[in-house]
Design an enzyme around this catalytic site. Structure first.
Site, mmCIF file in Angstrom:
data_model
loop_
_atom_site.group_PDB
_atom_site.id
_atom_site.type_symbol
_atom_site.label_atom_id
_atom_site.label_comp_id
_atom_site.label_asym_id
_atom_site.label_seq_id
_atom_site.Cartn_x
_atom_site.Cartn_y
_atom_site.Cartn_z
ATOM 1 N N ASP A 473 15.999 97.236 92.626
ATOM 2 C CA ASP A 473 17.095 97.827 91.667
ATOM 3 C C ASP A 473 18.311 98.192 92.400
ATOM 4 O OD1 ASP A 473 18.038 98.384 89.428
ATOM 5 O OD2 ASP A 473 16.561 99.685 88.852
ATOM 6 N N ASP A 543 19.309 96.019 80.406
ATOM 7 C CA ASP A 543 18.434 97.064 79.988
ATOM 8 C C ASP A 543 18.228 97.329 78.460
ATOM 9 O OD1 ASP A 543 17.714 97.995 82.481
ATOM 10 O OD2 ASP A 543 19.342 99.513 82.673
HETATM 11 C C1 DGJ Z 1 17.482 100.367 85.784
HETATM 12 C C2 DGJ Z 1 16.716 99.106 85.530
HETATM 13 O O1 DGJ Z 1 17.496 98.406 84.878
HETATM 14 C C3 DGJ Z 1 15.433 99.641 84.684
HETATM 15 O O2 DGJ Z 1 14.708 98.750 84.448
HETATM 16 C C4 DGJ Z 1 14.700 100.540 85.343
HETATM 17 O O3 DGJ Z 1 14.066 100.011 86.564
HETATM 18 C C5 DGJ Z 1 15.333 101.694 85.800
HETATM 19 N N1 DGJ Z 1 16.488 101.389 86.425
HETATM 20 C C6 DGJ Z 1 14.515 102.656 86.717
HETATM 21 O O4 DGJ Z 1 15.292 103.706 87.217
#
Ligand code: DGJ
Length: 722
Positions: A473, A543
């Site tokens: 991430d 997201d």
């Molecule tokens: C952002 C990501 O897009 C989410 O899916 C998740 O992994 C969060 N970060 C976790 O902090």
């Protein structure tokens, strides 16, 4: 115009052709780019151009107006005054350079690019290298163009060699610059924001510069390193298009400049904003690789060409062509709030339901209980995990699931041992308080010691634990751009050096653990680009997991990227981002457009939902090959209130069609949905019916009447007879 063409150089693919003209002055022009027309001279294309007024003559030759000609990789001011493809400044402060043709050569191989991602193929590549030289400095530009015959795709990268005694500053170096003698195009880019990435943005060109760019240190949620010029009549089914994409994950620009005489200059490359590169004598600088092609077969072919090319020539390692597991991710299930008992309970249910990979997202390490701490300290929190990470992994493996883990290696929390020990490892400007975003700083990946540290941490983690999948991430963009590792006159190199550092780490780690399935993520699709896909064959798309938002996000993302690279999960309702209620069937249908998984608490499902879900997974596994790797078509439903797409399995000919009505309307009469790319003579069976390919393409399927908002339907067509 008083010019003579000395030679024409052709580079072709199966159906297309790129023809370059070398003038006797040594200037290099783009004579033609389009459908294959044969290896003809093409000199007349530029010789017949009539001169316009108020432009400098070139080399003192009356009416030789370089600014009016379709240049390939032009310099500035000598005397073309449009946006140059490159700009370099010498010690005197002069930015005038004058590169002319020196030589060219062909080969049948595609060489790797140093420190950068690149496309490659086992078969049929022709590479043309053209050397341009500046007579004053003897500096050279090597333009490397490769034609991928079967793929109908070209790539280009440019290398600047400083052969002079002096140091120069490169201030701009695009990967690709193509001039067209027309402005009758629509421009297509992919735009959006966090949670609503990659909307297909189409508009007519106007005089001036238009396009997309990122100054965020990542390709970004707001724009994607992609640009296309298409005929105003072009639609999914027919028409011409020129598409470009950039294998780069940092600051980029992609632009179309329409000049005073209705010519268009298309460029893609590193963003020249806050970029420069000091090139000392004897050194060279290479641009990222641009991918580009022409089609006269419409926008579905544009997307399918990208899908096939990236699938075959960009994605690497054992996972590139392997079926991807049905995954369950803990993020929207628990966020930070989990313990061993919760994980075990979820894993039990996951196993029962047919999940193949169990992913523990953010919150498993150090004292991380929210976003305020611990990034950088990648040590399992054994109290929270109720034992060692090895125990957790063993328990998942015993349930015959793969085990996946979340990481955010590029970041550090102020509240972490890593930051306390190395406060100088972050990107920050002297004397100023660095900005926090999501309570975290960006590590300065241009520093070799930071790269080395991350390589050791990650390889140790992957050696110590039997991890099968990593979600990598990256949750903030760069501010406070300055690096303690660079002298004053090299600070503008930081953003690019960061990406080179990132690529070095990714290369080391992904190549050392080829069995691990890596998924990239940047708060969803904040770095969904071909550069990242070279290292990690799938990306978390957004997201926003709401099925209806995902319709346009996934349509835009799959405009360029293979559906198998696009992770899509079924999440809970009411949806956590929007509060919207959609049926499990709709959520599943939409998530199956890409790389399928779940992100919800399976223990909260009713018995009937659980049965439905089990059934969905059984059927998904049967159809996985078609859904993940099938040829993807956007179908044209009757109005904008509907979205439909089709997958065609190249091996079996089987077809899966999906359709979603967004809002249900009163008193409407349902219309038919025409399929595409079927064998007209073949028979297809579905729902106790057999129809020919011709019937399905010319008459189509009857769309069921929706009984509620957000209504999804799917058809599974088996090809029964040729
Ligand atoms: C952002 C990501 O897009 C989410 O899916 C998740 O992994 C969060 N970060 C976790 O902090």
């Amino acid at each position: 115009m008083n010019i003579s063409v000395e030679q024409t150089i052709h580079l072709t693919t199966k159906n297309t052709q790129l023809s370059l003209l070398v003038l006797d002055s040594g200037h290099l022009l783009l004579g033609y780019f389009g459908k294959k027309i044969g290896e003809v001279s093409l000199a007349y294309v530029v010789e017949e151009i009539q001169r316009a007024s108020y432009m400098a003559d070139t080399d003192g030759i009356k009416d030789f107006k370089l600014e009016q000609l379709p240049n390939l990789y032009p310099a500035f001011g000598n005397p073309d005054l449009r946006t140059p493809a490159h700009l370099e400044r010498d010690a005197s402060g002069s930015a005038i350079a004058d590169f002319r043709y020196k030589s060219h050569s062909f080969s049948n191989e595609k060489k790797p690019l140093k420190e950068l991602p690149y496309c490659q193929s086992q078969e049929d590549v022709t590479t043309l290298t053209i050397i341009l030289e500046d007579a004053l400095t003897k500096n050279e530009l090597a333009i490397t163009l490769s034609a991928f015959e079967k793929q109908d795709v070209f790539t280009q990268s440019v290398c600047y060699h400083n052969h002079s005694e002096a140091t120069i500053q490169i201030e701009n170096m695009q990967s690709l610059s193509l001039d067209f003698l027309s402005d009758r195009f629509d421009l297509i880019t992919l735009n959006g924001a966090w949670g609503r990435e990659t909307k297909i943005n189409r508009r007519p060109l106007v005089q001036g510069i238009q396009g997309v760019d990122s100054k965020r240190g990542a390709s970004g949620h707001g724009q994607n390193p992609f640009i296309a010029l298409v005929d105003p009549q072009t639609n999914d089914e027919q028409g011409t298009a020129i598409a470009c994409s950039l294998l780069y994950s940092g600051n980029f620009q992609a632009s179309a400049e329409v000049d005073m005489h209705q010519n268009t200059r298309l460029q893609i490359g590193i963003n020249p904003f806050q970029f420069s590169w000091e090139l000392v004598s004897g050194d060279s600088f290479t641009t990222p690789e641009a991918v580009f092609f022409y089609t006269d077969q419409g926008l579905n072919t544009l997307s399918q060409t990208f899908h096939r090319f990236y699938q075959n020539c960009l994605l690497r390692g054992p996972w590139a062509k392997k079926s991807r597991p049905v995954l369950l991710n803990s993020w929207e299930t628990f966020y930070f709030d989990f313990n061993r008992e919760k994980l075990e309970k979820l894993a039990e249910k996951a196993k029962e339901i047919g999940i193949e990979c169990f992913v523990v997202d953010d919150g498993w390490f150090s004292k991380r209980a929210d976003s305020s701490s611990s990034l950088g300290d990648w040590v399992p929190n054994e109290a929270k995990l109720g034992g060692s990470l090895t125990d957790v992994i063993q328990s998942i493996h015993q349930k015959k699931m793969l085990f996946g883990l979340w990481l955010e290696p590029e970041m550090v929390s102020p509240d972490s041992d890593l930051y306390r020990n190395h406060p100088d490892w972050i990107i920050q400007s002297p004397g100023r308080t660095p900005q926090l975003i999501r309570e975290q700083y960006v590590l300065d990946l241009s520093l070799k010691e930071v790269q080395d540290h991350l390589i050791v941490v990650l390889t140790t983690l992957l050696k110590t634990y039997k991890i099968d999948y990593i979600k990598w991430d990256m949750n903030r963009n760069m501010t406070d751009l300055w690096s303690g590792g660079l002298p004053e006159n090299r600070q503008n190199e930081l953003a690019h050096r960061y990406i080179l550092g990132l690529y070095r780490i990714l290369e080391e780690v992904t190549q050392a653990f080829p069995h691990v399935l890596f998924e990239s993520c940047a708060g969803g699709g904040g770095r969904f680009d071909p550069g990242m896909l070279y290292y990690m064959p799938q990306t978390w798309t957004s997201d926003d997991s709401d099925a209806i938002s995902r319709l346009s996000i996934q349509e835009g993302t799959s405009f360029v990227y293979p559906p198998v690279a696009m992770s899509c999960h079924v999440s809970a309702v009411p949806n956590h981002q929007l509060g919207r209620m959609t049926s499990l069937n709709t959520r599943t249908t939409v998530a199956q457009q890409g790389n399928f998984g779940y992100e919800l608490d399976l223990n909260q499902l009713s018995k009937s939902e659980e049965d439905e879900l089990k059934q969905q997974i059984v059927s998904y596994k049967k159809e996985r090959e078609t859904l993940q790797f099938g040829i993807h078509y956007r179908l044209s439903p009757y109005d904008k209130n509907q979205v439909a797409w089709q997958k065609k399995n190249e091996k079996t000919g089987d077809i899966i069609v999906s359709h979603v009505t967004i809002l249900v309307q009163p008193n409407t009469v349902q219309k038919r949905l025409k399929l595409e790319g079927l064998n007209p003579q073949a028979s297809y069976s579905f729902e106790n019916t057999v129809r020919t390919g011709s019937e399905l393409m010319e008459i189509g399927l009857m769309i069921p009447r929706p009984s509620h908002d957000f209504y999804a339907s799917q058809w599974f067509l088996k090809k029964v007879k040729e």
